[in-house]
Design an enzyme around this catalytic site. Sequence first.
Site, short mmCIF file in Angstrom:
data_model
loop_
_atom_site.label_atom_id
_atom_site.label_comp_id
_atom_site.label_asym_id
_atom_site.label_seq_id
_atom_site.Cartn_x
_atom_site.Cartn_y
_atom_site.Cartn_z
NE ARG A 13 -69.41 -24.77 19.02
CZ ARG A 13 -68.47 -25.57 18.51
NH1 ARG A 13 -67.40 -25.04 17.92
NH2 ARG A 13 -68.58 -26.87 18.58
CE LYS B 222 -76.63 -33.36 16.57
NZ LYS B 222 -75.17 -33.40 16.63
N1 BES Z 1 -75.12 -31.68 21.02
C1 BES Z 1 -74.02 -31.87 20.17
C2 BES Z 1 -72.85 -32.57 20.87
C3 BES Z 1 -73.07 -33.97 21.36
C4 BES Z 1 -72.55 -35.04 20.65
C5 BES Z 1 -73.70 -34.22 22.54
C6 BES Z 1 -72.72 -36.32 21.12
C7 BES Z 1 -73.88 -35.51 23.01
C8 BES Z 1 -73.37 -36.56 22.30
C9 BES Z 1 -73.52 -30.53 19.65
O1 BES Z 1 -74.48 -29.56 19.50
C10 BES Z 1 -72.93 -30.78 18.30
O2 BES Z 1 -73.67 -31.13 17.43
N2 BES Z 1 -71.64 -30.59 18.17
C11 BES Z 1 -70.96 -30.80 16.94
C12 BES Z 1 -70.05 -29.62 16.71
C13 BES Z 1 -69.46 -29.57 15.31
C14 BES Z 1 -70.55 -29.33 14.30
C15 BES Z 1 -68.44 -28.46 15.28
C16 BES Z 1 -70.18 -32.09 17.04
O3 BES Z 1 -69.66 -32.39 18.11
O4 BES Z 1 -70.15 -32.82 16.07
MN MN Z 2 -75.44 -29.67 17.61
#
Ligand code: BES
Ligand code: MN
Length: 506
Positions: A360, A286
């Site tokens: 997931r 990230k």
């Molecule tokens: N933990 C994150 C989702 C999240 C985003 C939680 C903002 C709280 C606040 C999750 O693991 C994630 O990174 N999801 C990705 C999925 C994508 C890579 C398909 C996302 O939402 O960007």
């Molecule tokens: Mn994630």
Amino acid sequence: MKTNLNFSHPAEVETECLVAVVLDRSEKDRAEKNRTEKDKPQVTVEASDPGVKDAASDVIASGEVTGKMFEFTLLHHPAKLKAKRLTLLGGGKAKSFSAFDLRRLAGVAVRTLKSRGLRSFAMIVPEAGLEVEEAVKVIVEGAFVGNFDSNTYQSDRKDQTIDALTVVARGDQAKVQQAMDEARILGESQNFTRDLVNEPSNHMTPTILAERAHKMATEVGLKCEVYGADKIKELKMGAFWSVAQGSDEPPALIVLRYEPAGAPEKPVLGLVGKGVTFDTGGISIKPADGMEKMKYDMAGGATMIGVMRAIALLRPKVKITAIICATENMPSGKAQKPGDVQIAMSGKSIEIINTDAEGRLVLADGLYYARQLGCTHLIDAATLTGAVVVALGYTNAGIFANDDAMYERFVRALAKAGEKMWRMPLDEEYKEQIRSNIADIVNSGGRYGGAITAAMFLKEFAEDTPWLHLDIAGTAWMEDQKPWIAKGPSGIAVRTLVEFARDFAG
Ligand code: BES
Ligand code: MN
Ligand code: ZN
């Protein structure tokens, strides 16, 4: 916070501050400049006691009190009351006043009075509309919500909390007392969850989360098993392990069981929580900006731990098992890489497109394992996608369901708990987005409908078992403080899940 009931006349209650709700009983809702004499606010004090009405009469007659939502008027030495102070707390229009509003008003009273250094107060159950038991319940729940603050590591932290709340009630004492006791369990359990979520990842590793769950389980009489990497591999949880393998912190598979004597063999409710104690994204790392927020990526797991605490204390006659998949998501020489193929516990093969879609993966094995342990109905909670925040903002959590009857029951529980969630679709068409060329499915459906394709992925592991998925990414953390709740962890879904479990017990 201690909670007491008092059945005396409000004027007789000795307290630092007596809080009375004031409502506007005027019919029309015109802008101020268009108001005629007769649609000026008609402010009423929600207390049967003439003493309280008298004490408030001057300030109300002055027109300074309008009754609008969250308006806060504090009087010292109120005439003829034993209370040292009287607060008139605006609750808006009498016509639309609800339990939902009263819960928030109790939170506002707590937050406002504690910021002024008060340690205790008494709140009068309003006359308007609500059943006394329900009013007491929401006042206590709301007061616990308001009493939580997240600044635990500030060395100059002013320890401002309300230590004792008195609710001035009427009616059947035994019933009202029971409502208060139950609400206290809900409020304390919600704050227990918030404490877990509030901890930064160096103070809340998978191991520590498991220890906290285990300690709680011992205190309330739940069975708790905690498994490590060996068991996760032995169970062939290839999806969960694929996330855990990249971290030096050992993962934890936490299983909490509530099996009350006399409960039927079936149904068994399975609660599955995402317990990612820090989500860097892994190799699909990230951006630095905002990454610190990913300490709350274990909120779904913490939710289920708080729910189990409340259930153990409320003792509904139904079996409930919670499974929390706790791990960090880290980049390292051992971390999984985009393109890798993993075999989940169910036998399904998963092509990893994005290592940041890790929630997931851990839930896939958690859901499947819950079914193996005999759960007939499943609910998972997870901070799963940024996409749900795009879709629903910070106000509603997303609900996904493969079973309409179970969803309908859940909606009833939501209303009781006063929480907001909104149903999202799960049409078969979305499945195309998670097809893989090399494996059964991919772990990322791309940008569009991201919350839905994440849920479609989970559905592959719930299969025919009635299942609800709660995406709490936008609601588990308050971005700003509100008058009734601090900035930080919200404890969303705890109350609703407990209400659901109680209804589920029939
Ligand atoms: N933990 C994150 C989702 C999240 C985003 C939680 C903002 C709280 C606040 C999750 O693991 C994630 O990174 N999801 C990705 C999925 C994508 C890579 C398909 C996302 O939402 O960007
Ligand atoms: Mn994630
Ligand atoms: Zn995550």
